[in-house]
Design an enzyme around this catalytic site. Structure first.
Site, short mmCIF file in Angstrom:
data_model
loop_
_atom_site.label_atom_id
_atom_site.label_comp_id
_atom_site.label_asym_id
_atom_site.label_seq_id
_atom_site.Cartn_x
_atom_site.Cartn_y
_atom_site.Cartn_z
N GLY A 11 40.15 16.31 -45.98
CA GLY A 11 38.80 16.49 -46.53
C GLY A 11 37.93 17.21 -45.51
O GLY A 11 37.93 16.87 -44.33
N THR A 140 36.82 13.96 -39.31
CA THR A 140 36.88 13.25 -40.59
C THR A 140 35.58 12.49 -40.78
O THR A 140 35.11 11.80 -39.88
CB THR A 140 38.05 12.26 -40.74
OG1 THR A 140 37.84 11.51 -41.95
CG2 THR A 140 38.19 11.27 -39.61
N ASP A 142 35.30 10.01 -42.48
CA ASP A 142 35.59 8.57 -42.58
C ASP A 142 35.44 7.84 -41.24
O ASP A 142 35.33 6.62 -41.22
CB ASP A 142 37.01 8.35 -43.12
CG ASP A 142 37.12 8.68 -44.60
OD1 ASP A 142 36.08 9.01 -45.20
OD2 ASP A 142 38.23 8.61 -45.14
N MET A 188 31.42 7.62 -49.58
CA MET A 188 32.85 7.74 -49.30
C MET A 188 33.28 6.83 -48.15
O MET A 188 32.46 6.13 -47.55
CB MET A 188 33.21 9.19 -48.98
CG MET A 188 33.31 10.06 -50.21
SD MET A 188 33.77 11.74 -49.76
CE MET A 188 34.26 12.35 -51.36
N GLY A 189 34.54 6.93 -47.81
CA GLY A 189 35.10 6.11 -46.73
C GLY A 189 36.13 5.20 -47.34
O GLY A 189 35.86 4.03 -47.61
N ARG A 190 37.29 5.78 -47.56
CA ARG A 190 38.33 5.12 -48.33
C ARG A 190 38.65 3.69 -47.90
O ARG A 190 38.61 2.78 -48.69
CB ARG A 190 39.59 5.95 -48.17
CG ARG A 190 40.20 6.32 -49.46
CD ARG A 190 41.49 7.02 -49.28
NE ARG A 190 41.47 8.11 -48.33
CZ ARG A 190 41.71 9.37 -48.64
NH1 ARG A 190 41.95 9.70 -49.88
NH2 ARG A 190 41.74 10.29 -47.70
N GLU A 245 33.12 3.48 -51.64
CA GLU A 245 34.15 3.74 -52.66
C GLU A 245 35.37 2.86 -52.46
O GLU A 245 36.14 2.64 -53.38
CB GLU A 245 34.57 5.21 -52.62
CG GLU A 245 35.25 5.61 -51.30
CD GLU A 245 35.78 7.04 -51.28
OE1 GLU A 245 35.58 7.78 -52.24
OE2 GLU A 245 36.37 7.40 -50.24
N TYR A 295 30.92 14.84 -52.87
CA TYR A 295 31.00 16.01 -51.98
C TYR A 295 29.63 16.41 -51.42
O TYR A 295 29.57 17.15 -50.45
CB TYR A 295 31.62 17.21 -52.72
CG TYR A 295 33.14 17.18 -52.78
CD1 TYR A 295 33.86 16.05 -52.39
CD2 TYR A 295 33.87 18.27 -53.21
CE1 TYR A 295 35.24 16.01 -52.44
CE2 TYR A 295 35.25 18.26 -53.26
CZ TYR A 295 35.94 17.11 -52.87
OH TYR A 295 37.31 17.10 -52.91
N GLN A 297 27.65 14.56 -49.82
CA GLN A 297 27.52 13.98 -48.48
C GLN A 297 28.38 14.72 -47.46
O GLN A 297 28.05 14.81 -46.29
CB GLN A 297 27.89 12.49 -48.49
CG GLN A 297 29.36 12.20 -48.71
CD GLN A 297 29.65 10.83 -49.26
OE1 GLN A 297 29.39 9.82 -48.61
NE2 GLN A 297 30.18 10.76 -50.46
O1 F6P Z 1 38.69 12.99 -45.85
C1 F6P Z 1 38.20 11.76 -46.19
C2 F6P Z 1 37.57 11.76 -47.55
O2 F6P Z 1 36.37 12.47 -47.51
C3 F6P Z 1 37.40 10.34 -48.08
O3 F6P Z 1 36.24 9.72 -47.67
C4 F6P Z 1 37.51 10.53 -49.57
O4 F6P Z 1 37.98 9.39 -50.21
C5 F6P Z 1 38.52 11.63 -49.65
O5 F6P Z 1 38.39 12.40 -48.51
C6 F6P Z 1 38.41 12.51 -50.86
O6 F6P Z 1 39.44 13.44 -50.80
P1 F6P Z 1 39.61 14.69 -51.74
O7 F6P Z 1 38.51 15.66 -51.41
O8 F6P Z 1 40.98 15.24 -51.42
O9 F6P Z 1 39.53 14.16 -53.13
#
Ligand code: F6P
Length: 417
Positions: A11, A140, A142, A188-190, A245, A295, A297
């Site tokens: 990302g 990242t 995250d 975000m922040g898986r 998220e 996106y 953010q």
């Molecule tokens: O790179 C981390 C991240 O921004 C996460 O926070 C988010 O869940 C993920 O990427 C989203 O990824 P993509 O853009 O591939 O859907």
């Protein structure tokens, strides 16, 4: 003269191009040591396909403007390389491409998955006898990389989220008497709650928004959550909620899985904001609004953190220096020396200590009730969002650069991935 290859992965962030800009500018200061800087189109996929970009065609001004341009200028990718044994053909191909273009320095700008890829490439290069200095370059939003105080890109997303939380809360407060009572912002922040925690910076004293933060590290307890919302509305008239998220229920499952996975097997997330808002309406009948920062953010370069921008540039320059110093399988990371003033050093850390690891929010950063941040978290986060670094504006809009991205002529047979 040997060449250098730079690639972006995972990302993207508001400042990954600032790192790219620093890499290219640093190499240009060493014309006697490195010939060309190639960039891979869409990360490792571009290397496999031999789709390389020759950055010599970009002016110094364009490279400087990259530092204030969000997105990933050369394209990024999510592409999982399996073990050296399982994906032997891909690894062999990578080395063939590096050899064909006399690439002895490889800088891979990504997160923990990319650190793993960089490590494996350094190993296969050694096995196949191709001299290669392989440097991972951190980024990242995250903020979950091990070994580093902060991940480049995080400070800017943190600032965007804290600013948006403060601003939107003023809006809800104005409407609360006869209209909206609840505002939910999904961030975000898986797997880690760093971004959600950053929203906590918006409030200074008791009662300030955000009133509730839902972290991935804290199991979602619906009854406790709904009671906290009611309490906030009764005490303050409104309630601002930040939902990561990555929030999970007692069964360990994400509350909002979109049902798809990326190449790494990561579940695609999104939609916890509206889901939470609906639970609030069903329980209490409060009118709500929700927003998914998504996106916005990750690309909000207009409100980037100056501290983050500086760090993003420094790791790029440091990566080139490490490569030239003969280092291999390392990543330049940030070591915090003091909180106030924020002082840090950039030092190499082994990729083996970073690959595939995830740094979560420590327990002492989460308030005892699980819905907010502590003073320790604030001490950690505050310096990271400090300072502004506005891009230039033309006709009322940020003036972002688009590179020429001129392709290098392939020297090998085509290879599809
Ligand atoms: O790179 C981390 C991240 O921004 C996460 O926070 C988010 O869940 C993920 O990427 C989203 O990824 P993509 O853009 O591939 O859907």
């Amino acid at each position: 003269m040997p060449n250098l290859l730079y690639a972006q992965s995972g990302g993207v962030t508001a400042t990954i191009n600032a790192t790219a800009s620093a890499v290219i500018a640093s190499v240009r200061r060493h014309p006697d040591r490195i010939g060309r800087v190639y960039a891979a189109r869409n990360g490792i996929i571009g290397v496999l396909r031999e789709r390389l970009i020759d950055t010599r065609h970009e002016s110094d001004e364009a490279i400087a403007a990259l530092a204030h341009t969000p997105g990933g200028a050369f394209g990024s990718c999510r592409f999982k390389l399996k073990s050296l044994e399982q994906d032997r053909a891909h690894y062999q191909r990578l080395i063939d491409v590096l050899r064909a273009h006399d690439i002895r320095y490889f800088l891979y700008n990504g997160g923990n998955d990319s650190a793993d890829t960089s490590l494996k490439i350094s190993q296969i290069a050694a096995q196949l006898g191709h001299e290669l200095h392989c440097i991972g370059v951190p980024k990242t939003i995250d903020n979950d990389l091990a070994e580093t105080d902060v991940c480049p890109g995080f400070g800017s997303v943190a600032k965007y989220v804290a600013v948006s939380t403060r601003e939107a809360s003023l809006d809800v407060l104005s409407m609360a008497e006869s209209s909206t009572r609840v505002f939910v912002l999904e961030v975000m922040g898986r797997h880690a709650g760093w971004i959600a925690a950053a929203a906590g910076l918006a409030g200074r004293k008791d009662g300030d928004p955000p009133h509730i933060i839902l972290f991935p590290e804290v199991v979602f307890d619906e009854a406790r959550f709904l009671a906290a919302v009611k309490d906030a509305v009764e005490r303050h008239g409104y309630c601002t909620i930040i939902a990561s998220e990555g929030v999970r229920g007692p069964d360990g499952k994400f509350l909002a899985e979109a049902g798809t996975r990326d190449a790494f097997g990561h579940v695609q997330l999104g939609g916890v904001g509206p889901l939470i808002a609906d639970k609030v309406r069903a329980a209490h009948g409060y009118k709500y609004h929700w927003a998914v920062a998504d996106y916005l953010q990750r690309s909000a370069r207009h409100i980037a953190s100056r501290t983050d921008l500086t760090i993003s540039r420094k790791v790029g320059a440091a990566a080139v220096e490490l490569a030239l110093a003969g280092q291999n399988a390392v990543m330049p990371v940030v070591r915090r020396l003091s909180d106030r003033p924020y002082r840090y050093a950039i030092e190499p850390a082994p990729l083996s200590a970073i690959a595939n690891r995830e740094r979560k929010l420590p327990a002492n950063y989460i308030r005892a009730d699980g819905f907010g941040i502590t003073a320790a978290a604030r001490r950690y986060l505050e310096p990271l969002i400090a300072g502004e670094a506005y891009p230039p504006y033309v006709d009322g809009l940020p003036d972002y650069v688009r590179l020429k991205n001129r392709a290098v002529k392939p020297r090998l047979p085509a290879y599809e991935v």
